[in-house]
Design an enzyme around this catalytic site. Structure first.
Site, PDB file in Angstrom:
ATOM      1  N   TYR A 142      50.384  41.969  45.237  1.00  0.00           N
ATOM      2  CA  TYR A 142      51.582  42.010  44.798  1.00  0.00           C
ATOM      3  C   TYR A 142      52.709  42.627  45.340  1.00  0.00           C
ATOM      4  CZ  TYR A 142      49.990  37.427  41.593  1.00  0.00           C
ATOM      5  OH  TYR A 142      48.675  36.978  41.603  1.00  0.00           O
ATOM      6  N   LYS A 189      36.138  42.884  45.596  1.00  0.00           N
ATOM      7  CA  LYS A 189      35.193  42.254  47.149  1.00  0.00           C
ATOM      8  C   LYS A 189      34.948  43.589  47.731  1.00  0.00           C
ATOM      9  CE  LYS A 189      34.090  39.190  49.269  1.00  0.00           C
ATOM     10  NZ  LYS A 189      33.424  38.523  48.795  1.00  0.00           N
ATOM     11  N   ASP A 221      33.902  36.839  43.793  1.00  0.00           N
ATOM     12  CA  ASP A 221      32.905  35.524  43.992  1.00  0.00           C
ATOM     13  C   ASP A 221      31.581  35.194  43.063  1.00  0.00           C
ATOM     14  OD1 ASP A 221      31.525  37.536  45.754  1.00  0.00           O
ATOM     15  OD2 ASP A 221      31.604  36.348  47.198  1.00  0.00           O
ATOM     16  N   ASP A 249      43.000  32.278  34.522  1.00  0.00           N
ATOM     17  CA  ASP A 249      43.167  31.075  34.051  1.00  0.00           C
ATOM     18  C   ASP A 249      41.555  30.432  34.506  1.00  0.00           C
ATOM     19  OD1 ASP A 249      45.507  31.397  34.642  1.00  0.00           O
ATOM     20  OD2 ASP A 249      46.228  29.692  36.150  1.00  0.00           O
TER      21      ASP A 249
HETATM   22  C1  IPM Z   1      50.309  34.817  35.261  1.00  0.00           C
HETATM   23  C2  IPM Z   1      51.358  34.681  36.622  1.00  0.00           C
HETATM   24  C3  IPM Z   1      51.832  35.209  37.174  1.00  0.00           C
HETATM   25  C4  IPM Z   1      51.389  36.127  37.721  1.00  0.00           C
HETATM   26  C5  IPM Z   1      52.664  34.939  37.857  1.00  0.00           C
HETATM   27  C6  IPM Z   1      53.479  33.196  37.524  1.00  0.00           C
HETATM   28  C7  IPM Z   1      53.173  35.410  38.733  1.00  0.00           C
HETATM   29  O1  IPM Z   1      50.408  33.390  37.052  1.00  0.00           O
HETATM   30  O2  IPM Z   1      50.763  35.992  34.759  1.00  0.00           O
HETATM   31  O3  IPM Z   1      48.976  35.487  35.373  1.00  0.00           O
HETATM   32  O4  IPM Z   1      50.523  36.437  38.871  1.00  0.00           O
HETATM   33  O5  IPM Z   1      51.102  37.068  37.640  1.00  0.00           O
HETATM   34 MG    MG Z   2      48.245  34.248  35.993  1.00  0.00          MG
END
Ligand code: IPM
Ligand code: MG
Length: 372
Positions: A142, A189, A221, A249
């Site tokens: 990031y 990974k 994975d 997620d």
């Molecule tokens: C999270 C979100 C953020 C991230 C996005 C909105 C940039 O997906 O906090 O999980 O990837 O960190």
């Molecule tokens: Mg997220």
């Protein structure tokens, strides 16, 4: 206790879920005799619209002058569909995390027995899930150098980690594991990435200082598969910024709704609390967004300041909303309750507990019984 809390509601459903969290914190304030001051500030698309900047300097200053930050959600479709834009909402969140030095993103994934049928996964697979993801938050892909060639036909994102960046979050994860089931899974990974190999070397060394904790290493994975096949095998998952984003997620599928998962982001000097979910633009202003992830993030905030009883009281009120079926439609399609009704119910039910409350809500089923 006196706390100054910066409130960054952000975009989409952010302001709606944030309003419910503030109701709950007001209720905690009143019930337990604390004094919380809230200072609102702009972030995300809302901030771009008003100031041209997704993280105005004033917002950053308010956060730095506060004891904690409560964050709503960020993101707007108009920017998602415009990949040529020079400025976009998420930049505000990246910069905020970096400026506040929030290097550890702590994301618990727990299945509430009352909601076990919510998950598309079988009850027998998910029912004992109780894991926490320690996601590195201020480095990696990031934050590495990014570039695009002149013709816009090639782009590069660089992933860099240093030993010290890995080691500071690894220590937090090992300490958390010591207080839990004493297991860490490092997800990486390492069969491909140099950064992952550095993670492994660093974490192996750190593990020697925590002999009571068992360390296992999984490739991302395989970890993604294991998390769905048998989530209860995990206790603490330690991973980098990108793998942690994806796995958290995925965790929401186990819990039953992404509207349920809270998170804390901590560093040496600051702490921020935010739901795992995004801005869910489709639901904006419809009074259907689930406020639980945001409300449980306030419980994590209270826990961070060692207000354990207060935090338990918020969780107990949330469990009561489940047992009374006072839930938003993402939890029960037929529900007629909106964001603010659920928030009101939870805020009204925050009360001092008699000491018998345990985070284990095995006995509660939706609409069946309440222990509270
Ligand atoms: C999270 C979100 C953020 C991230 C996005 C909105 C940039 O997906 O906090 O999980 O990837 O960190
Ligand atoms: Mg997220």
């Amino acid at each position: 206790m006196k706390l100054n809390i910066a409130v960054l509601a952000g975009d989409g459903i952010g302001p709606e879920v944030m309003a419910e969290s503030i109701k709950c914190l007001r209720s905690v304030e009143e019930t337990f005799g604390h004094s919380f001051t809230f200072r609102k500030a702009l972030v995300g698309a809302t901030a771009i619209d008003k100031t041209g900047n997704p993280l105005p300097e004033k917002t950053l200053q308010i956060c730095k002058d506060s004891d904690a930050v409560l964050f709503g959600a960020i993101g707007s479709p108009e920017y998602d569909v415009n990949p040529t834009s020079k400025v976009w909402p998420e930049q505000g969140l990246f910069r905020l995390r970096k400026e506040l030095g929030l290097f550890a993103n702590i994301r618990p994934v727990k299945v509430f027995p009352a909601l076990v049928k919510q998950s598309p996964l079988a009850k027998k697979v998910i029912q004992h899930t109780d894991l926490v993801i320690y996601r590195e938050l201020s480095s990696g892909i990031y934050y590495g150098d990014k570039s695009t060639n002149e013709a816009n036909t090639s782009a590069t994102d660089t992933c860099t980690y240093t030993e010290s960046e890995i080691s500071r979050i690894a220590h937090l994860a090992f300490k958390a594991a010591k207080g839990r089931r004493k297991k860490i899974a490092l997800v990486d990974k390492a069969n491909v990435l140099e950064t992952s190999r550095l993670w492994r070397r660093t974490v192996y060394t750190i593990a020697k200082s925590y002999p009571e904790v068992t360390l296992e290493c999984l490739f991302i994975d395989n970890a993604a598969v294991q998390m769905i096949l048998n989530p209860s095998q995990f206790d603490v998952i330690l991973t980098d910024i990108m793998f942690g984003d994806i796995l958290s997620d995925q965790g929401s599928v186990i819990a039953g709704s992404i509207g349920l998962l809270p998170s804390a982001s901590v560093g040496a000097d600051y702490a921020m609390f935010e739901p795992v979910h995004g801005s869910y633009p489709y639901a904006k202003d419809k009074n259907i967004a689930n406020p639980i992830a945001s409300i449980l993030s306030t419980a994590m905030l209270l826990q961070h300041f060692k207000l354990g009883e207060e935090s338990d009281a918020v969780v107990a009120a949330v469990l009561k909303s489940f047992s009374k079926k006072i839930v938003t439609p993402d939890i029960m399609g037929s529900s007629k309750y909106g964001t603010n009704y659920v928030g009101d119910f939870i805020a009204d039910n925050i009360m001092e507990l008699d000491g018998s409350f345990k985070m284990n809500d095995e006995n509660i089923g939706l609409g069946k019984s309440t222990i509270i």
